[in-house]
Design a protein around this motif. Structure first.
Motif, PDB file in Angstrom:
ATOM      1  N   ASP A 140      33.062  31.802  55.263  1.00 47.96           N
ATOM      2  CA  ASP A 140      33.587  32.242  53.939  1.00 47.96           C
ATOM      3  C   ASP A 140      33.324  32.839  52.744  1.00 47.96           C
ATOM      4  OD1 ASP A 140      36.289  31.362  54.894  1.00 47.96           O
ATOM      5  OD2 ASP A 140      36.982  30.255  53.859  1.00 47.96           O
ATOM      6  N   ILE A 141      33.563  33.709  51.925  1.00 42.75           N
ATOM      7  CA  ILE A 141      33.055  34.577  51.232  1.00 42.75           C
ATOM      8  C   ILE A 141      33.821  34.228  50.125  1.00 42.75           C
ATOM      9  CG2 ILE A 141      32.186  36.458  49.905  1.00 42.75           C
ATOM     10  CD1 ILE A 141      30.727  37.283  52.656  1.00 42.75           C
ATOM     11  N   GLU A 142      33.462  33.874  48.707  1.00 45.55           N
ATOM     12  CA  GLU A 142      35.099  33.085  47.982  1.00 45.55           C
ATOM     13  C   GLU A 142      33.858  34.503  46.763  1.00 45.55           C
ATOM     14  OE1 GLU A 142      36.220  29.823  46.836  1.00 45.55           O
ATOM     15  OE2 GLU A 142      34.883  29.609  44.885  1.00 45.55           O
ATOM     16  N   VAL A 143      35.048  34.104  45.836  1.00 44.04           N
ATOM     17  CA  VAL A 143      34.314  35.651  44.653  1.00 44.04           C
ATOM     18  C   VAL A 143      35.433  35.531  43.943  1.00 44.04           C
ATOM     19  CG1 VAL A 143      34.378  37.676  43.636  1.00 44.04           C
ATOM     20  CG2 VAL A 143      33.695  37.672  45.934  1.00 44.04           C
ATOM     21  N   SER A 144      34.855  34.775  42.413  1.00 42.62           N
ATOM     22  CA  SER A 144      35.878  34.271  41.457  1.00 42.62           C
ATOM     23  C   SER A 144      35.107  34.680  40.151  1.00 42.62           C
ATOM     24  CB  SER A 144      35.650  32.370  41.313  1.00 42.62           C
ATOM     25  OG  SER A 144      34.126  32.302  41.059  1.00 42.62           O
ATOM     26  N   PHE A 145      35.867  35.212  39.680  1.00 40.38           N
ATOM     27  CA  PHE A 145      35.717  35.205  37.872  1.00 40.38           C
ATOM     28  C   PHE A 145      37.197  34.836  36.803  1.00 40.38           C
ATOM     29  CE2 PHE A 145      38.349  38.865  39.654  1.00 40.38           C
ATOM     30  CZ  PHE A 145      39.374  39.345  38.693  1.00 40.38           C
ATOM     31  N   SER A 146      36.628  35.012  35.584  1.00 39.30           N
ATOM     32  CA  SER A 146      37.941  34.343  34.975  1.00 39.30           C
ATOM     33  C   SER A 146      37.800  35.534  33.591  1.00 39.30           C
ATOM     34  CB  SER A 146      37.294  33.134  34.118  1.00 39.30           C
ATOM     35  OG  SER A 146      37.429  32.209  34.439  1.00 39.30           O
ATOM     36  N   ARG A 147      39.360  35.849  32.847  1.00 32.96           N
ATOM     37  CA  ARG A 147      39.261  36.871  32.151  1.00 32.96           C
ATOM     38  C   ARG A 147      40.107  36.222  31.341  1.00 32.96           C
ATOM     39  NH1 ARG A 147      35.483  37.896  34.400  1.00 32.96           N
ATOM     40  NH2 ARG A 147      34.884  40.581  34.931  1.00 32.96           N
ATOM     41  N   ASP A 148      39.497  36.795  30.009  1.00 36.81           N
ATOM     42  CA  ASP A 148      40.719  36.283  28.373  1.00 36.81           C
ATOM     43  C   ASP A 148      41.829  37.401  28.780  1.00 36.81           C
ATOM     44  OD1 ASP A 148      39.349  33.331  28.338  1.00 36.81           O
ATOM     45  OD2 ASP A 148      38.409  34.474  27.000  1.00 36.81           O
ATOM     46  N   VAL A 149      42.912  36.657  28.189  1.00 39.76           N
ATOM     47  CA  VAL A 149      43.859  38.160  28.216  1.00 39.76           C
ATOM     48  C   VAL A 149      44.762  37.830  26.211  1.00 39.76           C
ATOM     49  CG1 VAL A 149      46.445  38.992  28.792  1.00 39.76           C
ATOM     50  CG2 VAL A 149      44.007  38.147  30.363  1.00 39.76           C
ATOM     51  N   ALA A 150      44.412  38.950  25.670  1.00 41.36           N
ATOM     52  CA  ALA A 150      45.295  38.197  24.772  1.00 41.36           C
ATOM     53  C   ALA A 150      47.018  38.027  24.771  1.00 41.36           C
ATOM     54  CB  ALA A 150      45.429  39.911  23.733  1.00 41.36           C
ATOM     55  N   VAL A 151      47.879  36.927  24.151  1.00 36.40           N
ATOM     56  CA  VAL A 151      48.921  37.068  23.992  1.00 36.40           C
ATOM     57  C   VAL A 151      49.396  37.752  22.625  1.00 36.40           C
ATOM     58  CG1 VAL A 151      50.494  35.520  23.571  1.00 36.40           C
ATOM     59  CG2 VAL A 151      48.256  34.491  24.176  1.00 36.40           C
ATOM     60  N   ARG A 152      50.468  38.508  23.095  1.00 38.87           N
ATOM     61  CA  ARG A 152      51.514  39.573  22.443  1.00 38.87           C
ATOM     62  C   ARG A 152      53.174  39.311  22.658  1.00 38.87           C
ATOM     63  NH1 ARG A 152      47.566  42.720  24.604  1.00 38.87           N
ATOM     64  NH2 ARG A 152      46.154  43.921  22.899  1.00 38.87           N
ATOM     65  N   ASP A 153      53.247  38.552  21.155  1.00 35.95           N
ATOM     66  CA  ASP A 153      55.091  38.214  21.051  1.00 35.95           C
ATOM     67  C   ASP A 153      55.332  37.129  21.774  1.00 35.95           C
ATOM     68  OD1 ASP A 153      55.436  39.997  19.516  1.00 35.95           O
ATOM     69  OD2 ASP A 153      55.971  41.529  20.858  1.00 35.95           O
ATOM     70  N   GLY A 154      53.616  36.116  22.064  1.00 38.11           N
ATOM     71  CA  GLY A 154      54.372  34.957  22.922  1.00 38.11           C
ATOM     72  C   GLY A 154      53.577  35.085  24.164  1.00 38.11           C
ATOM     73  N   SER A 155      53.969  36.227  24.851  1.00 39.75           N
ATOM     74  CA  SER A 155      53.446  36.094  25.843  1.00 39.75           C
ATOM     75  C   SER A 155      52.167  37.324  26.219  1.00 39.75           C
ATOM     76  CB  SER A 155      54.330  37.663  27.184  1.00 39.75           C
ATOM     77  OG  SER A 155      56.126  37.650  26.387  1.00 39.75           O
ATOM     78  N   TYR A 156      51.819  36.746  28.018  1.00 37.52           N
ATOM     79  CA  TYR A 156      50.118  37.189  28.450  1.00 37.52           C
ATOM     80  C   TYR A 156      50.438  38.314  29.324  1.00 37.52           C
ATOM     81  CZ  TYR A 156      50.835  33.904  31.940  1.00 37.52           C
ATOM     82  OH  TYR A 156      50.778  33.090  33.222  1.00 37.52           O
ATOM     83  N   GLU A 157      49.370  39.155  29.655  1.00 32.35           N
ATOM     84  CA  GLU A 157      50.017  40.193  31.097  1.00 32.35           C
ATOM     85  C   GLU A 157      48.358  41.498  31.443  1.00 32.35           C
ATOM     86  OE1 GLU A 157      53.241  42.958  31.056  1.00 32.35           O
ATOM     87  OE2 GLU A 157      52.154  44.311  30.964  1.00 32.35           O
ATOM     88  N   TYR A 158      47.892  40.399  32.511  1.00 34.63           N
ATOM     89  CA  TYR A 158      47.105  41.176  33.361  1.00 34.63           C
ATOM     90  C   TYR A 158      47.259  42.053  35.081  1.00 34.63           C
ATOM     91  CZ  TYR A 158      41.854  41.612  34.417  1.00 34.63           C
ATOM     92  OH  TYR A 158      40.979  41.764  35.156  1.00 34.63           O
ATOM     93  N   SER A 159      47.473  42.949  35.046  1.00 40.89           N
ATOM     94  CA  SER A 159      47.651  43.893  36.581  1.00 40.89           C
ATOM     95  C   SER A 159      45.944  44.366  37.147  1.00 40.89           C
ATOM     96  CB  SER A 159      48.464  44.831  35.478  1.00 40.89           C
ATOM     97  OG  SER A 159      47.388  46.096  35.193  1.00 40.89           O
ATOM     98  N   PHE A 160      46.054  43.726  38.650  1.00 42.65           N
ATOM     99  CA  PHE A 160      45.559  45.368  39.152  1.00 42.65           C
ATOM    100  C   PHE A 160      45.721  45.707  40.102  1.00 42.65           C
ATOM    101  CE2 PHE A 160      44.588  40.618  39.306  1.00 42.65           C
ATOM    102  CZ  PHE A 160      42.545  40.242  39.051  1.00 42.65           C
ATOM    103  N   GLU A 161      45.052  47.532  40.557  1.00 43.22           N
ATOM    104  CA  GLU A 161      45.839  48.513  40.831  1.00 43.22           C
ATOM    105  C   GLU A 161      44.959  48.797  41.940  1.00 43.22           C
ATOM    106  OE1 GLU A 161      46.290  51.797  38.830  1.00 43.22           O
ATOM    107  OE2 GLU A 161      47.752  50.865  36.524  1.00 43.22           O
ATOM    108  N   GLY A 162      45.545  48.838  43.045  1.00 37.79           N
ATOM    109  CA  GLY A 162      44.969  49.366  44.443  1.00 37.79           C
ATOM    110  C   GLY A 162      44.293  47.682  45.047  1.00 37.79           C
ATOM    111  N   ILE A 163      44.289  46.721  45.025  1.00 42.95           N
ATOM    112  CA  ILE A 163      43.741  45.497  45.106  1.00 42.95           C
ATOM    113  C   ILE A 163      43.846  45.885  47.219  1.00 42.95           C
ATOM    114  CG2 ILE A 163      45.410  43.650  45.425  1.00 42.95           C
ATOM    115  CD1 ILE A 163      42.696  42.240  44.191  1.00 42.95           C
ATOM    116  N   ARG A 164      42.562  45.820  47.396  1.00 38.12           N
ATOM    117  CA  ARG A 164      42.538  46.131  49.037  1.00 38.12           C
ATOM    118  C   ARG A 164      42.335  44.592  49.450  1.00 38.12           C
ATOM    119  NH1 ARG A 164      40.288  50.659  47.953  1.00 38.12           N
ATOM    120  NH2 ARG A 164      37.785  49.687  48.187  1.00 38.12           N
TER     121      ARG A 164
END
Length: 203
Positions: A64-88
């Protein structure tokens, strides 16, 4: 389409469609093969590059090859959001996991001809989604939810695992596309060792 907490309709549906179009597929069992040496090329990659992960281990073994990462996402109006486009997602054994904190919940949305949404309440202030053996294909994914009261940012931790097989001489060579990944720091793990890489901005 909104799926209630704990249900897995999207993946049941996707795996069913995949079985109809592809038929049963044998997946090698993971082994505890010792990896003698391995490397990642190019040495200074940019987002969008194809990483070549290659090395030497025991003959005819699945790892098994494992790829990991972390990102901080800003909170706006109490909510958070993050997206991936075209993940294979490649063929074969795989696992995808996302963890968010400090939050009230996490929504995992796969955008297709209709949106498939799964929701998870936090345990404490941590919400998590994980799935094994996602059918191969290209997906647009949206992750969002409500942050804990007063929080200005949310930490998202991502881990993607997929199988790689060595040949009869023990050599393995795996291509890992980064088109859908953001620039920044990543950890690549194989066997009992790991390597740190930094993806530069896309050219």
């Amino acid at each position: 389409m909104v799926i209630s907490k704990g249900e897995n309709l999207f993946l049941v549906f996707a795996k069913f469609i995949y079985s109809l179009t592809q038929g049963p597929q044998a997946t090698p069992e993971k082994s505890e093969a010792e990896v003698a040496s391995w490397s990642i090329l190019p040495e200074n990659p940019n987002a969008g590059d194809v990483l070549i992960i290659q090395g030497k281990t025991e003959p005819d073994k699945a790892m098994d090859i494992e790829v990991s990462f972390s990102r901080d996402v800003a909170v706006r109006d109490g909510s958070y959001e993050y997206s991936f486009e075209g993940i294979r997602i490649p063929k074969g054994r795989n696992r995808f996991m996302v963890r968010s904190r400090p939050v009230k919940d996490l929504n995992f949305i796969v955008k297709m001809f209709i949106d498939f949404k799964r929701s998870f309440d936090a345990n404490g202030d941590i919400a998590e989604f994980a799935e094994d053996n996602v059918p191969h294909g290209t997906y647009d994914i949206l992750i969002n939810g409500e942050a804990q009261e007063g929080e200005k940012k949310v930490r998202l931790d991502f881990t993607a695992t997929q199988a790689v097989n060595s040949d009869s001489d023990g050599n393995f060579n795996h291509s890992y596309g980064t088109d859908a990944l953001p620039a920044g720091d990543f950890t690549v793990s194989l066997g009992n060792s790991e390597k740190k890489i930094t993806l530069g901005p896309a050219k």
